[in-house]
Each structure stands twice: as structure tokens, then as C-alpha cells.
Design an enzyme around this catalytic site. Structure first.
Site, PDB file in Angstrom:
ATOM      1  N   HIS A  46     -33.982   9.952 -45.382  1.00 48.99           N
ATOM      2  CA  HIS A  46     -33.099  11.123 -45.470  1.00 48.99           C
ATOM      3  C   HIS A  46     -33.820  12.369 -44.934  1.00 48.99           C
ATOM      4  CE1 HIS A  46     -31.523   8.724 -49.041  1.00 48.99           C
ATOM      5  NE2 HIS A  46     -30.446   8.870 -48.303  1.00 48.99           N
TER       6      HIS A  46
ATOM      7  N   SER B 132     -32.542   3.805 -50.900  1.00 47.83           N
ATOM      8  CA  SER B 132     -32.564   4.260 -52.299  1.00 47.83           C
ATOM      9  C   SER B 132     -32.556   3.043 -53.223  1.00 47.83           C
ATOM     10  CB  SER B 132     -31.351   5.136 -52.595  1.00 47.83           C
ATOM     11  OG  SER B 132     -31.327   6.219 -51.698  1.00 47.83           O
TER      12      SER B 132
END
Ligand code: PAF
Length: 282
Positions: A37, A186
Site C-alpha cells: 500500500h 493484509s
């Protein structure tokens, strides 16, 4: 960095920035940020004057038996990381703000979504297409950044933006990997230490494919079979799919005679991991 929860507040700020001639870059996320990210934020920072990041765990892209409730969340950590990257605006809406009572519209595609992850996760890409359309309408960015790890998602979003004439340039960014090759996700947080070893089989299988291509293997099914056998040789793995497809249309390829995408989805323990690689044939 300012944190905004309300759509109308964000709209007012964006309008003002745009009037001042500022270029807006946007990175939509579901939070629990990692270096993947942050690489998108860095790229957005280098190409725009204002960077907006959204954190929204979008319920409409999770199936009934998926990990919506358990999806990892750590707002304070995410905020800290975004501040460190000098992100300008964090949009952090509630579910009620994004899907108020009486919300009935869905963005749905007739192409691209019936294969790969769309086949295993029915309705997933309608959820993604709907929320991304909403976010792009709210933020109205010049550029929006998405990781190539979610290859199919990127194709879906590019198609939506083209078909619905959304005035945003969609930028696909390279997969970020750990030193040992594990693609950042994640969901890696679900892996135990032993399972993490097995998770490397996804990335390692790409070298196996390279080897077969060098030996002149052209039969895509033969390659798939070898990859399945290889990954199944690791503990804790359960294959969802291994596919060899056209990188633009995602149509299945039988005989290799040009560039192709190999896409994988594998359960390792509780984590459903995806990875992919585009192989270029000269
Ligand atoms: O890739 C993600 O994190 C999500 O699918 C996205 C694009 C933020 C939409 O919820």
C-alpha cells in the site's frame, strides 16, 4: 494529514483544491496497510500535488462465509504510517456513510468477473466495482493507484472506468514482495510461521514454470498440473485455482504461443492467498 469521515466534507475540500489547480492522486484501501500500500502512496505522492487514501473495509465484496468480521484492522497504526508517507487526506467513512439505508444500486460486469476469483467468490467483483465507482465519484481523482497483485481487480476497474466514462487515470503498480518472494497481503497476518513457509510455494511455482518454458513446454494444462502437484506438496495448502489465461481477456489458454498470465489462489491454513505473474514469450 486530515482525517475525514463524511462524503460531503471530503467533496468540499477536493473542490477547493481543484479550483487551486491541484492534481489529486487517490489510493483506495481496506486498511491494515503494508509496504505494498505504501508503495502506492509513494507513487501517488510523486505524481500528484494532493494524495487521498481511503480506508474502508467494504462489506459488499465479502461473501457470507468470508472473513469480513475477522478482516485485520488497526486504524491508529494505519494513520501513523500514512502520516509518515506525508499523505494529505485520509478518508475513513462508516458503512452507513457509504451504504445508507435505501442503497440499492450495483455496478456489475458481464465480462471478466466470471473467472478466477470471480468464480470462487461470486458477487465479489460487483462489490469491488460498486465501491470503487462510488469512491472515484466522491474523490474525483486525476489518478488512482491499484496493485497488480489483484490483477483481475485491476482489469475490472479499468473496464468500469472506461465503460462508465469516469474521468480518472487508473495506474497499475508492481507487486511488492518480501525478501523471500512472498507477495505482501493484509491476510498474511493469518499465517503461522510454518504456514508462511508453505505460502512461499505460490511464488516459487513461477520459477518452475520458467523452467518448463525453457524446456519448450507449450501445453498449458501440463504446466498447470505440474504447478498443482508442486504446491500440493507443501503442508497446509489447498488449491482454489491455478489458471493460465490471456492477460487482457482472462480467457483460458490451452497452447502457449504468446504472453500469458498465471494466476493462483491457494488456501494456506485459514488464509486465502492470491498471486500472479505475467510471462512474456519472445
Ligand atoms: O484492493 C482492495 O483493497 C479493495 O478491493 C479496494 C480496491 C480498496 C475496494 O474495496
Amino acid at each position: 494529514m486530515i482525517v475525514i469521515n463524511k462524503i460531503e466534507d471530503l467533496r468540499k475540500i477536493i473542490k477547493k483544491e481543484k479550483l487551486e489547480g491541484k492534481k489529486i492522486g487517490f489510493v483506495p484501501t481496506m486498511g491494515y496497510l503494508h509496504e505494498g500500500h505504501l508503495s502506492l502512496i509513494k507513487k501517488a505522492k510523486s505524481e500528484n500535488s494532493i494524495v487521498v487514501c481511503s480506508i474502508f473495509v467494504n462489506p459488499t465484496q465479502f461473501g457470507p462465509n468470508e472473513d469480513l468480521e475477522k478482516y485485520p484492522r488497526d486504524f491508529e497504526r494505519d494513520k501513523f504510517l500514512l502520516e509518515k508517507e506525508d499523505c494529505n487526506i485520509l478518508f475513513y467513512p462508516t458503512v452507513q456513510e457509504m451504504y445508507p439505508d435505501g442503497f440499492f444500486t450495483k455496478v456489475s460486469l458481464n465480462v471478466l468477473t466470471g473467472k478466477l476469483c470471480g468464480k470462487s467468490r461470486p458477487g465479489h467483483f460487483d462489490g469491488v466495482a460498486t465501491v470503487v465507482t462510488k469512491l472515484l465519484n466522491i474523490v474525483a481523482p486525476d489518478n488512482a493507484y491499484f496493485g497488480l497483485k489483484d490483477y483481475q481487480q485491476l482489469l475490472v476497474i479499468k473496464r468500469v472506468v472506461k465503460d462508465l466514462n469516469i474521468d480518472t487515470n487508473i495506474v497499475g503498480c508492481p507487486i511488492v514482495r518480501e525478501k523471500d518472494g512472498l507477495a505482501l497481503s493484509s491476510r498474511n497476518v493469518y499465517l503461522t510461521e510454518e504456514q508462511r513457509e508453505s505460502a512461499l510455494s505460490l511464488n516459487k511455482s513461477f520459477s518452475l514454470v520458467e523452467g518448463m518454458l525453457l524446456k519448450g513446454v507449450k501445453d498449458a494444462n501440463k504446466i498447470k498440473k505440474e504447478v498443482i502437484k508442486y504446491i500440493e506438496g507443501f503442508r497446509f495448502t489447498k488449491i482454489d485455482y491455478v489458471e493460465i489465461v490471456d492477460p487482457e481477456t482472462l480467457e483460458t489458454i490451452e497452447e502457449i504461443n504468446g504472453n500469458f498470465l498465471m494466476a493462483l489462489a491457494v488456501f494456506v491454513g485459514k488464509a486465502r492467498l492470491i498471486d500472479n505473474n505475467v510471462f512474456t514469450i519472445n
